[in-house]
Design a protein around this motif. Structure first.
Motif, PDB file in Angstrom:
ATOM      1  N   LEU A  95       0.873  -1.170   0.000  1.00 15.31           N
ATOM      2  CA  LEU A  95       0.000   0.000   0.000  1.00 15.31           C
ATOM      3  C   LEU A  95       0.909   1.219   0.000  1.00 15.31           C
ATOM      4  CD1 LEU A  95      -2.517  -1.114   2.779  1.00 15.31           C
ATOM      5  CD2 LEU A  95      -2.706  -1.441   0.310  1.00 15.31           C
ATOM      6  N   ALA A  96       0.881   1.975  -1.071  1.00 13.09           N
ATOM      7  CA  ALA A  96       1.724   3.163  -1.189  1.00 13.09           C
ATOM      8  C   ALA A  96       0.828   4.387  -1.053  1.00 13.09           C
ATOM      9  CB  ALA A  96       2.460   3.160  -2.525  1.00 13.09           C
ATOM     10  N   ASP A  97       0.775   4.921   0.152  1.00 14.02           N
ATOM     11  CA  ASP A  97      -0.074   6.067   0.453  1.00 14.02           C
ATOM     12  C   ASP A  97       0.701   7.349   0.197  1.00 14.02           C
ATOM     13  OD1 ASP A  97      -2.529   7.217   1.571  1.00 14.02           O
ATOM     14  OD2 ASP A  97      -1.202   7.892   3.181  1.00 14.02           O
ATOM     15  N   ILE A  98       0.128   8.230  -0.596  1.00 13.84           N
ATOM     16  CA  ILE A  98       0.776   9.500  -0.919  1.00 13.84           C
ATOM     17  C   ILE A  98       0.200  10.569   0.005  1.00 13.84           C
ATOM     18  CG2 ILE A  98       1.306  11.188  -2.703  1.00 13.84           C
ATOM     19  CD1 ILE A  98       0.589   8.996  -4.760  1.00 13.84           C
ATOM     20  N   SER A  99       1.038  11.136   0.829  1.00 15.89           N
ATOM     21  CA  SER A  99       0.609  12.188   1.749  1.00 15.89           C
ATOM     22  C   SER A  99       0.842  13.554   1.114  1.00 15.89           C
ATOM     23  CB  SER A  99       1.411  12.110   3.048  1.00 15.89           C
ATOM     24  OG  SER A  99       1.286  10.847   3.629  1.00 15.89           O
ATOM     25  N   GLY A 100       0.017  14.507   1.472  1.00 16.34           N
ATOM     26  CA  GLY A 100       0.219  15.885   1.038  1.00 16.34           C
ATOM     27  C   GLY A 100      -0.796  16.387   0.036  1.00 16.34           C
ATOM     28  N   GLU A 119       0.757  13.218 -12.512  1.00 17.03           N
ATOM     29  CA  GLU A 119       2.170  12.955 -12.781  1.00 17.03           C
ATOM     30  C   GLU A 119       2.779  12.078 -11.689  1.00 17.03           C
ATOM     31  OE1 GLU A 119       6.332  15.446 -13.171  1.00 17.03           O
ATOM     32  OE2 GLU A 119       4.472  16.448 -13.736  1.00 17.03           O
ATOM     33  N   ALA A 120       2.453  12.359 -10.448  1.00 15.06           N
ATOM     34  CA  ALA A 120       2.995  11.582  -9.327  1.00 15.06           C
ATOM     35  C   ALA A 120       2.494  10.142  -9.367  1.00 15.06           C
ATOM     36  CB  ALA A 120       2.614  12.239  -7.996  1.00 15.06           C
ATOM     37  N   ILE A 121       1.204   9.958  -9.585  1.00 16.12           N
ATOM     38  CA  ILE A 121       0.638   8.610  -9.620  1.00 16.12           C
ATOM     39  C   ILE A 121       1.195   7.835 -10.813  1.00 16.12           C
ATOM     40  CG2 ILE A 121      -1.500   7.312 -10.021  1.00 16.12           C
ATOM     41  CD1 ILE A 121      -2.879   9.284  -8.103  1.00 16.12           C
ATOM     42  N   SER A 122       1.291   8.466 -11.971  1.00 18.54           N
ATOM     43  CA  SER A 122       1.846   7.796 -13.148  1.00 18.54           C
ATOM     44  C   SER A 122       3.274   7.329 -12.892  1.00 18.54           C
ATOM     45  CB  SER A 122       1.826   8.724 -14.355  1.00 18.54           C
ATOM     46  OG  SER A 122       0.512   8.982 -14.756  1.00 18.54           O
ATOM     47  N   GLY A 169      -8.106   6.756  -3.998  1.00 19.64           N
ATOM     48  CA  GLY A 169      -7.822   8.129  -3.586  1.00 19.64           C
ATOM     49  C   GLY A 169      -6.355   8.435  -3.772  1.00 19.64           C
ATOM     50  N   ASP A 170      -5.637   8.565  -2.657  1.00 14.41           N
ATOM     51  CA  ASP A 170      -4.202   8.871  -2.722  1.00 14.41           C
ATOM     52  C   ASP A 170      -3.350   7.656  -2.340  1.00 14.41           C
ATOM     53  OD1 ASP A 170      -4.752   8.776  -0.038  1.00 14.41           O
ATOM     54  OD2 ASP A 170      -3.851  10.713   0.435  1.00 14.41           O
ATOM     55  N   CYS A 171      -3.905   6.469  -2.508  1.00 12.42           N
ATOM     56  CA  CYS A 171      -3.183   5.245  -2.162  1.00 12.42           C
ATOM     57  C   CYS A 171      -3.177   4.279  -3.343  1.00 12.42           C
ATOM     58  CB  CYS A 171      -3.851   4.583  -0.952  1.00 12.42           C
ATOM     59  SG  CYS A 171      -3.016   3.099  -0.392  1.00 12.42           S
ATOM     60  N   LEU A 172      -1.987   3.802  -3.688  1.00  7.73           N
ATOM     61  CA  LEU A 172      -1.867   2.770  -4.715  1.00  7.73           C
ATOM     62  C   LEU A 172      -1.829   1.421  -4.014  1.00  7.73           C
ATOM     63  CD1 LEU A 172      -0.639   5.368  -6.111  1.00  7.73           C
ATOM     64  CD2 LEU A 172       0.613   3.770  -7.524  1.00  7.73           C
ATOM     65  N   ILE A 173      -2.685   0.510  -4.438  1.00 10.17           N
ATOM     66  CA  ILE A 173      -2.701  -0.843  -3.899  1.00 10.17           C
ATOM     67  C   ILE A 173      -2.006  -1.720  -4.932  1.00 10.17           C
ATOM     68  CG2 ILE A 173      -4.114  -2.755  -3.085  1.00 10.17           C
ATOM     69  CD1 ILE A 173      -6.298  -0.606  -2.460  1.00 10.17           C
ATOM     70  N   GLY A 178       8.304  19.150  -3.167  1.00 10.77           N
ATOM     71  CA  GLY A 178       8.305  18.318  -1.974  1.00 10.77           C
ATOM     72  C   GLY A 178       6.971  18.244  -1.264  1.00 10.77           C
ATOM     73  N   ASP A 179       5.885  18.447  -2.007  1.00  9.91           N
ATOM     74  CA  ASP A 179       4.568  18.432  -1.388  1.00  9.91           C
ATOM     75  C   ASP A 179       4.068  17.019  -1.089  1.00  9.91           C
ATOM     76  OD1 ASP A 179       4.023  21.299  -1.488  1.00  9.91           O
ATOM     77  OD2 ASP A 179       3.991  21.005  -3.657  1.00  9.91           O
ATOM     78  N   PHE A 180       4.606  16.010  -1.780  1.00 10.98           N
ATOM     79  CA  PHE A 180       4.142  14.644  -1.601  1.00 10.98           C
ATOM     80  C   PHE A 180       5.185  13.801  -0.886  1.00 10.98           C
ATOM     81  CE2 PHE A 180       1.853  15.287  -5.856  1.00 10.98           C
ATOM     82  CZ  PHE A 180       0.709  15.748  -5.235  1.00 10.98           C
ATOM     83  N   VAL A 181       4.693  12.870  -0.095  1.00 14.62           N
ATOM     84  CA  VAL A 181       5.526  11.882   0.571  1.00 14.62           C
ATOM     85  C   VAL A 181       4.814  10.547   0.420  1.00 14.62           C
ATOM     86  CG1 VAL A 181       6.475  11.120   2.788  1.00 14.62           C
ATOM     87  CG2 VAL A 181       6.359  13.551   2.258  1.00 14.62           C
TER      88      VAL A 181
END
Length: 142
Positions: A34-39, A66-69, A87-91, A130-133
């Motif tokens: 589970l890759a959760d993107i914060s921010g 762009e980030a998800i791709s 949402g902001d999580c890649l499974i 640096g808005d995403f983690v």
């Protein structure tokens, strides 16, 4: 509007030459990442304040896409499947492959772990401000 179609579904359609009959059920042994993107929220607010609601929303959508791709591409490099974007999580799943020599899932776990580390580096490279983690969580209980 773009839609996400998992790689396994695209490959199935390509091999059949048509959409498969739904529903499809396939049981696999795999490691789950589970890759959760914060921010997301903070970035959306920041862009709306800087550019107004309409332009801010467009810039937000571009950066998120762009980030998800970029993260989907990383998963594919490690033979991973992005099963769903919630949402902001890649499974992501990393199947135990025949060439893994029945190692109890260790090779799949290593692919997922290495992928998660590259995702951490990739999100920093993709998002210049640096808005995403990315916060990876893995399970290997297969």
């Amino acid at each position: 509007k773009a839609a996400f179609i998992p790689r396994s579904v695209r490959l199935e359609v390509a091999s059949l030459g048509k959409l498969p009959d739904a529903p499809i059920k396939k049981t696999v042994e795999a490691v789950v990442l589970l890759a959760d993107i914060s921010g997301f929220t903070a970035l959306g607010e920041k862009l709306a304040n800087e550019h107004g609601d309409s332009e801010g929303a467009e810039k937000f959508a571009e950066q998120v896409s762009e980030a998800i791709s970029a993260l989907v591409n990383v998963a594919h490099r490690y033979e991973g499947e992005v099963a769903k974007i919630a949402g902001d999580c890649l499974i992501c799943t990393f199947e135990i492959l025949p060439e893994d020599d029945d190692d109890g899932g260790q090779a799949a776990f290593e692919r997922g772990k290495t992928c998660s580390l590259e995702m951490l580096h990739q999100i920093k490279a993709t998002n210049e401000f640096g808005d995403f983690v990315v916060s990876p969580v893995m399970t290997a209980d297969i």
